[in-house]
Design a protein around this motif. Structure first.
Motif, short mmCIF file in Angstrom:
data_model
loop_
_atom_site.label_atom_id
_atom_site.label_comp_id
_atom_site.label_asym_id
_atom_site.label_seq_id
_atom_site.Cartn_x
_atom_site.Cartn_y
_atom_site.Cartn_z
N GLY A 18 0.81 -1.22 0.00
CA GLY A 18 0.00 0.00 0.00
C GLY A 18 0.84 1.26 0.00
N ALA A 19 1.92 1.24 0.79
CA ALA A 19 2.80 2.41 0.84
C ALA A 19 3.48 2.64 -0.51
CB ALA A 19 3.84 2.22 1.95
N MET A 20 3.89 1.55 -1.17
CA MET A 20 4.56 1.70 -2.46
C MET A 20 3.59 2.18 -3.54
SD MET A 20 7.68 -0.95 -2.91
CE MET A 20 6.75 -2.40 -3.34
N ILE A 21 2.37 1.66 -3.54
CA ILE A 21 1.40 2.12 -4.52
C ILE A 21 1.08 3.59 -4.31
CG2 ILE A 21 -1.00 1.90 -5.27
CD1 ILE A 21 0.83 -0.22 -6.42
N TYR A 22 1.04 4.03 -3.06
CA TYR A 22 0.81 5.45 -2.79
C TYR A 22 1.91 6.30 -3.43
CZ TYR A 22 -0.16 9.78 -0.29
OH TYR A 22 -0.46 11.09 0.00
N VAL A 23 3.16 5.86 -3.29
CA VAL A 23 4.28 6.58 -3.90
C VAL A 23 4.13 6.63 -5.41
CG1 VAL A 23 6.77 6.54 -4.30
CG2 VAL A 23 5.87 6.06 -2.02
N VAL A 24 3.75 5.51 -6.01
CA VAL A 24 3.61 5.44 -7.47
C VAL A 24 2.56 6.43 -7.97
CG1 VAL A 24 2.84 3.99 -9.38
CG2 VAL A 24 4.41 3.07 -7.67
N VAL A 25 1.39 6.41 -7.32
CA VAL A 25 0.27 7.24 -7.80
C VAL A 25 0.48 8.71 -7.45
CG1 VAL A 25 -2.22 7.61 -7.61
CG2 VAL A 25 -1.31 5.29 -7.64
N GLU A 26 1.05 8.96 -6.27
CA GLU A 26 1.19 10.33 -5.81
C GLU A 26 2.38 11.05 -6.41
OE1 GLU A 26 2.39 13.59 -3.01
OE2 GLU A 26 3.48 11.75 -3.42
N GLU A 27 3.45 10.31 -6.73
CA GLU A 27 4.66 10.98 -7.21
C GLU A 27 5.18 10.47 -8.54
OE1 GLU A 27 9.36 11.59 -6.10
OE2 GLU A 27 8.05 10.60 -4.67
N LEU A 28 5.48 9.18 -8.65
CA LEU A 28 6.23 8.70 -9.81
C LEU A 28 5.48 8.89 -11.13
CD1 LEU A 28 7.92 5.44 -8.47
CD2 LEU A 28 8.92 7.70 -8.80
N ILE A 29 4.22 8.48 -11.18
CA ILE A 29 3.48 8.61 -12.43
C ILE A 29 3.26 10.08 -12.80
CG2 ILE A 29 1.24 8.20 -13.52
CD1 ILE A 29 1.21 5.46 -12.26
#
Length: 276
Positions: free
Chosen positions: A234-245
């Motif tokens: 969940g923490a990693m998906i948050y990073v992906v959606v909030e920042e990386l993409i």
């Protein structure tokens, strides 16, 4: 698989986690070292690499974390969906709270766009804190997978250990552009090459620490393992959606970044399925 067992099988899970965390930190430093070769990097290439990192993290979240969490929940006699759902949501909530409290600045953003509590800290510090914050779930993910291998919760123990190594390799690969994303912008603002490199590699320092913490936690409290795996996802998906993409697509290279994300997903999937 035999090679992985030979090299890592005789080590304690905490030391395995430490080694894996140090590897991912090293790759971050390797990315930061690009600052010694150039002062800038092609924006398209960087967006592709950021997309690649997002794809790796999405694949790792499912293949290495959520899927094992579901299987472990069933083995413990729990509803298969419960630990995965609860842990996943808690991981996202944790990152959201940390995002709102810790002062940080995403790469490419203006100082006026700094997030967290208002502070007078310099841009370099805020950039490092942004990447450091988002490296914590990556380190936790590495640690809990090695903890899972040590607890022998699957029939094929060697496969579980190999999957933890595959996850470490995948996270290491996606750490390369993160090191670049800190060091090169600082160099572009007039910071010396050495200091730019120092700040870039410093952002990965938290990974070996959080990896050991993650492994120690699940070894101490075995029933929490499926929740811990899902929490890291969940923490990693948050990073992906909030920042990386968003960061990979904010400069107009949407198609390239998307292809990078699909490539990253495919690479992580192959690593996990082939080794794990």
């Amino acid at each position: 698989m035999d090679v992985v067992t030979t090299w890592f099988g005789g080590l304690s899970p905490l030391f395995q986690s430490l080694l894996a965390g140090c590897f991912t930190w090293f790759v971050t430093a390797l990315g930061a070292s690009v600052v010694f070769l150039t002062q800038s990097v092609n924006r398209r290439l960087l967006d592709v690499m950021m997309g690649f990192a997002a794809g790796v993290m999405i694949a790792a979240s499912f293949w290495s974390l959520l899927l094992p969490a579901i299987d472990m929940a069933e083995a413990q006699g729990l509803p298969a969906w419960m630990p995965a759902t609860v842990g996943f949501l808690l991981g996202g909530v944790f990152l959201r709270l940390a995002d709102g409290l810790l002062p940080h600045l995403h790469p490419g953003a203006r100082m006026a766009e700094a997030e967290g509590i208002t502070t007078s800290w310099r841009r370099a510090t805020l950039l490092v804190l942004a990447i450091t914050l988002h490296n914590i779930p990556e380190g936790l993910a590495v640690g809990v997978t090695f903890g899972a291998a040590a607890l022998q919760l699957e029939v094929a123990t060697g496969a579980t250990l190999a999957a933890a190594v595959a996850l470490s390799i995948g996270i290491g690969l996606q750490n390369f552009p993160e090191g670049i994303a800190v060091s090169l912008p600082l160099r572009g603002e007039g910071v010396s090459r050495l200091r730019s490199f120092w700040y870039g590699q410093l952002s990965g320092f938290v990974e070996p620490i959080s990896a050991v913490v993650g492994a120690a936690a699940v070894l101490a409290v075995r029933p929490m393992l499926p929740y811990a795996l899902a929490f890291a996802a969940g923490a990693m998906i948050y990073v992906v959606v909030e920042e990386l993409i968003p960061e990979s697509q904010r400069h107009g290279n949407t198609d390239l970044a998307t292809l990078g994300a699909m490539s990253g997903f495919a690479v992580m999937m192959v690593l996990d399925v082939a080794l794990g």
